[in-house]
Design an enzyme around this catalytic site. Structure first.
Site, short mmCIF file in Angstrom:
data_model
loop_
_atom_site.label_atom_id
_atom_site.label_comp_id
_atom_site.label_asym_id
_atom_site.label_seq_id
_atom_site.Cartn_x
_atom_site.Cartn_y
_atom_site.Cartn_z
N ARG A 108 -6.79 -1.50 -5.23
CA ARG A 108 -5.71 -0.55 -5.51
C ARG A 108 -5.08 -0.86 -6.87
O ARG A 108 -4.58 0.03 -7.56
CB ARG A 108 -4.65 -0.63 -4.40
CG ARG A 108 -3.57 0.43 -4.51
CD ARG A 108 -2.55 0.29 -3.40
NE ARG A 108 -1.72 1.48 -3.31
CZ ARG A 108 -0.65 1.70 -4.07
NH1 ARG A 108 -0.29 0.82 -4.98
NH2 ARG A 108 0.06 2.82 -3.92
N CYS A 164 7.60 -3.92 -3.91
CA CYS A 164 6.75 -3.82 -5.10
C CYS A 164 7.36 -4.58 -6.27
O CYS A 164 8.56 -4.50 -6.52
CB CYS A 164 6.56 -2.35 -5.48
SG CYS A 164 5.40 -2.12 -6.84
#
Length: 498
Positions: free
Chosen positions: A404, A305
């Site tokens: 998302r 991430c």
């Protein structure tokens, strides 16, 4: 005002910043209980969930993690129909009745039977006259006729006295009946005597191989499924397919539109509703007030991430867990620590900081059961692993990675996705092949049990209460890892990178 923002900002910490302090203990690792109540109706035998990522959790891995006592979250970067089918595969995995039965007619030849058995890799076939089962034929029946009597018909050599069993019969009853009549397989019929499946002694005996499996109220393997924050149709379809948990999957669940719509989803499903991801006590308060049954914590801690770099947003994970747990614990809502876990000791730290369960991505990516093909580089085996905010996840599959992060896919004149119109918050890469999920989980749970023994905690709730932390320096981190030697034999619970 602005200077105060900087000067008064509090410190926040993650796993490597702390160690757990050993307590006086009568507890031994072999005796600890790692079960945890994920919700009032759902119990896990180990505090582990697998992440809803397209390189981590599909049905194969969800089945494997359920057999170990945890639960997998089927990712949503596939069509609704495909995700529903993945949920059904998990729910049907422990069904020892083979329902897609291959049958043969009584007028077929022995040669046809032999060919069908070889092509389908089966050793016996029910003989059907319409919907009625009139016999069973096996390889043992066929073998004497293969050389000289291949034109012999099934009805001439089949076993006509068929021993059947009903769908309501227990595995024990089926086993007793099979032994009594000395048969290897039992056709399963419904109340109208119509064939619905077949049972084998082997499948019945193998059922007891997973005594620690996590089961839902329906007696089947637990499974969760990810859903977009506004995708009511998908949530309802997954619920109807049997998902025990619907996990709202977005990067910022404290978006108030997401919070508000959670009520609508909650009203239309029977499954428990997990919400995430969040990182603050305020988010926890709002989501609990709007019906969340579980809270997923983690903004940017995952190895793939880049949210903290691209957006400058996040809270170091151990602080985020503790902040959310302070609110959730009082409300009786479980906390799921999602991301940033690299070793089994991090699982213990997460629980000590208030988490009930951990969600694993990179630690389960690269296992035999995770999606993707094995590749070999420099003599080592690897599997693909990518963030759901990576360019590949955003533009691949059904585009679940894009919404998302509250982004929309655009298509150019050629119909291809326009990558330039997306702002990724993740990367793509590979991780070392780790072997079977069962092997990885054994090491992770073993490390957690060792930690609980050191802390004097016989179970997870006690671990949350008695765990004590000490803050360490960068020198303490260095001292904690192996040092002053060249590792020649890699440990299964302490991988080294090239």
């Amino acid at each position: 005002m602005f200077r105060d923002k900087i000067q008064n900002a509090r410190s926040a910490y993650t796993y490597d910043d702390f160690l757990l302090v050993p307590n006086a203990s009568w507890v031994e690792a072999k005796d600890v209980d790692t079960s945890v109540n994920l919700t009032k109706d759902i119990k896990l035998n180990i505090p582990i969930m697998s992440a809803a990522m397209d390189t981590v959790t599909e049905s194969d891995l969800a089945i494997a993690i359920a057999r170990e006592g945890g639960v997998g979250v089927i990712h949503r970067n596939i069509t609704q129909e495909a995700q529903v089918e993945e949920v059904r595969k998990v729910k049907n995995a422990e069904d020892i009745t083979v329902r897609d039965v291959i049958t043969i007619s009584p007028d077929s030849s022995v040669a046809t039977v032999q060919e069908l058995m070889e092509n389908e890799s089966v050793s016996g076939l029910p003989v059907m006259d319409g919907d009625e089962i009139i016999g069973i034929i096996s390889k043992r029946d066929v073998r004497p006729y293969l050389k000289n009597g291949s034109k012999t018909l099934v009805k001439e050599i089949m076993t006509s006295e068929v021993v059947t069993i009903t769908e309501k019969a227990s595995p024990e009853e089926a086993l007793d009946l099979a032994y009594e009549h000395k048969v290897e397989r039992l056709p399963v019929v419904d109340e109208n005597k119509k064939l619905v499946g077949i049972l084998t002694i082997k499948d019945i005996l193998n059922q007891d191989q997973h005594p620690n499996a996590a089961l839902g109220k329906d007696g089947k393997y637990l499974v969760a499924a990810a859903c977009g924050p506004f995708d009511l149709d998908r949530a309802m379809a997954l619920d109807q397919a049997g998902a025990d948990i619907i996990s709202i999957d977005c990067a910022h669940a404290h978006n108030m539109n997401v919070v508000k719509f959670a009520e609508t989803i909650k009203e239309n499903i029977d499954a428990d509703l997990c919400m995430g991801n969040i990182a603050t006590r305020e988010a926890a308060e709002d989501l609990i007030a709007h019906g969340a049954d579980g809270l997923k914590v983690g903004i940017g801690p995952g190895s793939i991430c880049t949210t903290r770099i691209v957006a400058g947003i996040g809270v170091p994970q151990l602080t985020a867990i503790a902040d959310v747990a302070d609110v959730a614990n009082d409300a009786g809502i479980p906390v799921i620590a999602d991301g940033g876990l690299r070793y089994s000791g991090d699982i213990a730290k997460a629980i000590g900081a208030g988490a009930d369960v951990v969600m694993l991505g990179s630690l389960l990516a690269g296992t035999y059961e995770s999606p993707g093909d094995l590749v070999t580089m420099n003599g080592r085996k690897y599997k693909q692993y990518r963030g759901m905010g990576s360019m590949g996840a955003m533009t691949g599959g059904s585009g679940g990675g894009a919404d998302r992060y509250f982004q929309e896919l655009e298509k150019g004149n050629s119909g291809q996705m326009k990558h330039s119109k997306l702002v990724p918050e993740g990367v793509e890469g590979v991780v070392q092949y780790k072997g079977r999920v069962s092997e990885v989980v054994f090491q992770l749970v073993g490390g957690l049990k060792a930690s609980m023994g050191y802390c004097g905690a016989p179970d997870i709730p006690t671990m949350k209460k008695v765990a004590r932390f000490v803050k360490i320096s960068s020198s303490g981190i260095k001292e904690s890892h192996p040092h002053d030697l060249l590792i020649t034999n890699e440990s299964p619970n302490y991988p080294t990178l090239d």
